[in-house]
Scaffold this motif. Structure first.
Motif, PDB file in Angstrom:
ATOM      1  N   PRO A 269       0.797  -1.231   0.000  1.00 12.59           N
ATOM      2  CA  PRO A 269       0.000   0.000   0.000  1.00 12.59           C
ATOM      3  C   PRO A 269       0.826   1.274   0.000  1.00 12.59           C
ATOM      4  O   PRO A 269       0.365   2.304  -0.481  1.00 12.59           O
ATOM      5  CB  PRO A 269      -0.835  -0.120   1.286  1.00 12.59           C
ATOM      6  N   SER A 270       2.065   1.229   0.530  1.00 11.17           N
ATOM      7  CA  SER A 270       2.902   2.428   0.531  1.00 11.17           C
ATOM      8  C   SER A 270       3.383   2.788  -0.867  1.00 11.17           C
ATOM      9  O   SER A 270       3.953   3.858  -1.064  1.00 11.17           O
ATOM     10  CB  SER A 270       4.108   2.230   1.445  1.00 11.17           C
ATOM     11  N   ARG A 271       3.176   1.903  -1.840  1.00  6.50           N
ATOM     12  CA  ARG A 271       3.636   2.143  -3.199  1.00  6.50           C
ATOM     13  C   ARG A 271       2.565   2.782  -4.082  1.00  6.50           C
ATOM     14  O   ARG A 271       2.807   3.053  -5.252  1.00  6.50           O
ATOM     15  CB  ARG A 271       4.085   0.820  -3.832  1.00  6.50           C
ATOM     16  N   ASP A 365       8.657   3.621   0.937  1.00  3.90           N
ATOM     17  CA  ASP A 365       8.560   2.881   2.197  1.00  3.90           C
ATOM     18  C   ASP A 365       9.236   3.583   3.365  1.00  3.90           C
ATOM     19  O   ASP A 365       9.162   3.109   4.498  1.00  3.90           O
ATOM     20  CB  ASP A 365       9.195   1.495   2.038  1.00  3.90           C
ATOM     21  N   ALA A 366       9.915   4.708   3.107  1.00  5.53           N
ATOM     22  CA  ALA A 366      10.683   5.375   4.160  1.00  5.53           C
ATOM     23  C   ALA A 366       9.760   5.909   5.247  1.00  5.53           C
ATOM     24  O   ALA A 366       8.767   6.577   4.968  1.00  5.53           O
ATOM     25  CB  ALA A 366      11.514   6.506   3.571  1.00  5.53           C
ATOM     26  N   ASP A 367      10.120   5.644   6.505  1.00  4.87           N
ATOM     27  CA  ASP A 367       9.334   6.112   7.647  1.00  4.87           C
ATOM     28  C   ASP A 367      10.033   7.226   8.412  1.00  4.87           C
ATOM     29  O   ASP A 367       9.536   7.681   9.431  1.00  4.87           O
ATOM     30  CB  ASP A 367       9.054   4.956   8.607  1.00  4.87           C
ATOM     31  N   ALA A 368      11.201   7.627   7.944  1.00  5.25           N
ATOM     32  CA  ALA A 368      11.986   8.643   8.647  1.00  5.25           C
ATOM     33  C   ALA A 368      12.670   9.540   7.621  1.00  5.25           C
ATOM     34  O   ALA A 368      12.543   9.346   6.413  1.00  5.25           O
ATOM     35  CB  ALA A 368      13.027   7.965   9.540  1.00  5.25           C
ATOM     36  N   ILE A 369      13.393  10.535   8.120  1.00  7.48           N
ATOM     37  CA  ILE A 369      14.158  11.406   7.245  1.00  7.48           C
ATOM     38  C   ILE A 369      15.145  10.583   6.425  1.00  7.48           C
ATOM     39  O   ILE A 369      15.820   9.698   6.943  1.00  7.48           O
ATOM     40  CB  ILE A 369      14.898  12.475   8.072  1.00  7.48           C
TER      41      ILE A 369
END
Length: 459
Positions: A269-271, A365-369
């Motif tokens: 889903p993040s894509r 998919d990155a969840d951070a900086i």
């Protein structure tokens, strides 16, 4: 002029500025809408300000700023003295969110919203004025939703626009049920029919953060597409901007890989949706966290993204950012790695490109900086790295093509060569306070890649 001039100073966190609104400039701008009136640009934004806790307090109703150049911003004041009566009675809220302004004939309409935080007890209203600086007369309800009603939509985050045939529409919604669009009456500025409208985009709230909000639609006549911009994920951590497009304003909106923005059954889903930007950090200077809730300005054929972003070291401090948008030959928007500073439009010579560069991959998919990765470009068209075959070339005037191998750049299998094509332009390097070249492009998998030249080969 070959290089941009140094822009006016825009201070970051400084507690001395918070008591005096007239000194704020870009500071305390959240959910900015952009509007141009004659030779002035106006930013209308959520009326929030910094505090130590994550949720900022509200001071009244809608912040208004003005600029002559999209760089230096002047505080104008508040559009309202608090929350209008109907909105207050329905939600009990203390502040207004996410305004948007449109002009119809000689009248300016300001759409605002408010909500009981974390619920669907929400209200979108509209006010009118004869000037973008007010005074504004409240015209009351456009649409409202209630916690526990049968509707899935949430009545916040209005974006109002004309389609290519001159019909008036409002995109709106967030979190609960997704993004919708409905047609408005041009005489009243309110819905033609008593309905929620057509679903444009939705996410499964049980997956990751599952958030989607802040819709903004722009039509590009050259490509004959409507572009739907939205923001994903957590407002305070991994907020990011996505885009999809459609031939019709009511959708369906699909991304670079042809995936529908209403697909909640996707294995990844993040894509879904082209991620144009998320939190990032170059090697010099602090990074920017959770950029998002954007609007888009079309000004004499040039497009700009206007959004807020949080300081990495003080994430309750948020600022107004303006970035120029470039476009691929296939008609996809690309966002500049650096904020707009009045840089001149010119073609970059291939001889200027070789040097040390830093690259940021906006991994969906990155969840951070995301940290920048160093790679150098050489005169012979090669690129530093262990894999043979990596290369760069100027494809067509301001377009540059890269062939890279590292799987960290979104190519999938490690060591497999893949391509990225995008725009190379002069910009102002805000982190190093100097002129620089920047690159913004999309990989063959539809992943956004930024580059910034740190040192020219001749330097």
């Amino acid at each position: 002029m070959k290089h941009p001039r140094k822009p006016p100073e825009q201070r970051l966190f400084d507690p001395r500025t918070f008591e005096d609104e007239t000194t704020w400039k870009t500071l305390n701008t959240h959910d900015p809408g952009i509007f141009k009136d004659e030779d002035c640009y106006y930013s209308f934004s959520t009326d929030a300000m910094y505090r130590e806790e994550e949720r900022p307090p509200f001071r009244g109703g809608v912040q208004v700023r003005r600029s002559k150049d999209l760089i230096d911003w002047e505080w104008i004041g508040h559009a309202f003295d608090g929350v209008p009566k109907q909105a207050k009675e329905w939600t009990g809220a203390d502040g207004l969110w996410a305004p948007d302004v449109i002009k119809i004939n000689d009248t300016y309409l300001l759409y605002y919203c408010t909500s009981r935080f974390g619920t669907r007890q929400s209200f979108i209203g509209v006010a009118s004025a004869l000037s973008p600086e007010g005074p504004w007369t409240d015209l009351g309800e456009v649409i409202k939703t209630a916690e526990g009603d049968d509707l899935e939509v949430n009545a916040i985050d209005p974006n109002v626009l004309f389609d290519k045939d001159g019909r008036l529409w409002m995109a709106y919604g967030s979190f609960f049920g997704g993004i919708y669009i409905l047609e408005l009456d041009q005489q009243t500025g309110k819905p033609l029919a008593g309905e929620t409208g057509t679903l444009l985009a939705r996410r499964d709230r049980n997956v990751r953060d599952g958030a989607i909000e802040g819709p903004y639609i722009v039509y590009h006549p050259q490509f004959d597409y409507y572009y739907l911009f939205v923001s994903y994920d957590s407002l305070f951590t991994n907020y990011n901007v996505r885009v999809a497009r459609s031939r019709t304003i009511t959708g369906p909106y699909t991304d670079y890989l042809g995936q529908s923005m209403t697909d909640t059954q996707h294995a990844e889903p993040s894509r879904i949706g082209v991620k144009l930007m998320g939190g990032y950090r170059f090697s010099s200077g602090a990074g920017w966290l959770a950029p998002g809730h954007n609007s888009v300005l079309q000004d004499n054929g040039v497009y700009y993204m206007v959004h807020h972003a949080r300081e990495e070291m003080k994430k309750s401090c948020f600022h107004l950012h303006v970035r120029e948008i470039s476009w691929t030959e296939e008609g996809w928007p690309l966002v500049s790695p650096e904020r707009y500073a009045g840089e001149p439009l010119r073609i970059v010579s291939p001889s200027e490109i070789p040097g040390d560069w830093e690259w940021i991959v906006h991994d969906p998919d990155a969840d951070a900086i995301v940290d920048a990765i160093p790679l150098s470009l050489f005169l012979d068209g090669s690129i530093s790295g262990p894999k043979e075959g990596q290369s760069w070339r100027v494809a067509d005037q301001e377009m540059m093509e890269l062939r890279l191998s590292d799987h960290r750049f979104g190519g999938g299998e490690s060591g497999k060569l893949w391509s990225c094509r995008g725009s190379i332009k002069p910009a102002w390097d805000w982190e190093n306070e100097r002129a620089a070249l920047v690159f913004t492009g999309l990989t063959e998998n539809g992943i956004s890649l930024w580059g910034k030249q740190i040192r020219n080969l001749e330097a």
